[in-house]
Design a protein around this motif. Structure first.
Motif: not given
Length: 140
Positions: A22-23, A57-58, A76-77, A85-86
């Motif tokens: 989905t990224t 998981i994000i 990926a976020v 900042g992830i």
């Protein structure tokens, strides 16, 4: 939110793959099967991380090294968690681990049309290499 970072495990694969799928701009291929990712994780301990929020998981990043250079893959976020900042923290976890292994340079690959990724990498201090081309060959 109960966000935490930890090393990725093969048991995370299904959620990781869903996030990658989905990224936007993420390139997935035959190399991203569960078996191949498991082999990658085993070959590169301490270089692969996930970020989770209450078990979901994000964020993900895969890191590897060849003894001379480090390589980053599949940062990926989840869209809902971006700009917190992830991504930067995931990258720093891998870079710090590479540094501990004596690796002093790291590379990554970005699809030419992936403007979101190019902007992220440039804003976080990475630079584009104009003098290099990448060649690939399937060896199935």
């Amino acid at each position: 939110m109960a966000i935490k970072f930890r090393e990725a495990k093969i048991e995370d694969y299904d959620q990781m793959y869903r996030l990658w799928g989905t990224t936007e701009g993420m390139g997935l291929s035959d190399s991203d099967t569960k078996e191949n990712i498991e082999r990658f994780l085993k070959k590169n301990p301490g270089l692969n991380y996930i970020c989770e929020d209450d078990g979901k998981i994000i964020g993900t990043i895969l890191g590897g090294e060849d003894g001379r250079r480090g390589y980053l893959y599949h940062l990926a976020v989840d869209k809902k968690y971006r700009r917190n900042g992830i991504g930067k923290e995931l990258v720093n976890l891998v870079l710090n681990s590479l540094k501990e292994k004596g690796i002093i340079k790291c590379h990554l690959f970005v699809y030419y049309e992936n403007e979101i990724a190019k902007t992220f990498w440039e804003k976080t201090g990475w630079y584009k290499r104009n003098e290099l081309l990448i060649y690939s060959k399937d060896i199935k």
